[in-house]
Design a protein around this motif. Sequence first.
Motif, short mmCIF file in Angstrom:
data_model
loop_
_atom_site.label_atom_id
_atom_site.label_comp_id
_atom_site.label_asym_id
_atom_site.label_seq_id
_atom_site.Cartn_x
_atom_site.Cartn_y
_atom_site.Cartn_z
N LYS A 36 -10.30 14.51 10.84
CA LYS A 36 -11.61 14.61 11.48
C LYS A 36 -11.95 13.34 12.24
N THR A 66 -11.55 24.95 10.87
CA THR A 66 -11.89 23.56 10.62
C THR A 66 -11.71 22.80 11.93
N VAL A 119 -11.80 19.34 14.31
CA VAL A 119 -11.54 17.92 14.25
C VAL A 119 -12.17 17.27 15.47
#
Length: 177
Positions: A123, A16, A18
């Motif tokens: 994010k 994931t 950011v």
Amino acid sequence: MALFAVGAFAQNDEVTEVRIPSGYQGFFEMGNTLLHFDKNISTTIQLSTTHGGYFNEHLFAGMGIAYEWNRDYEFVPIYANLRYVFMSHSVVSPIVSLRLGSYLGEDIGAYGDLAVGVRFASKRDFAVSVLVAGTYYDKITRNYYEEWVDSQGVWHHENVERQINPSGIAVRVGIEW
């Protein structure tokens, strides 16, 4: 526990990402010095704010001010701060932070702080960090009023000047915006 979380995240196949901070960044941290190198000092509370920017996706530089207090002293550290984010694209990343400067209060002296921890990023340009820090302060001198009873039952009163070492190990939690 924080290192376990980083290790568990690193083993995850899905990465994931950011947003990498750019431009101005601000930090607010709150912590406690739980272990002082001088056993006579009680727990210390610290609030700090740091402002600056990221030079690249890993390195932050800025200036900050803090307020630290307990029953024996109050300090206002003023410092320059370098912070390195190891995995800037990850939600969970190890970080290292170095503060160098001076403190003001009844005394004036050198201040240094080296912290390691974990940064939990969103994010957006927002993150939460948990840090363990070793903090250095020059020794300070304080006057104490002491009373005691000797072996014959006579009370004694005396002002005693004593040097104390406010340096220690702290735990801090902070936000970055």
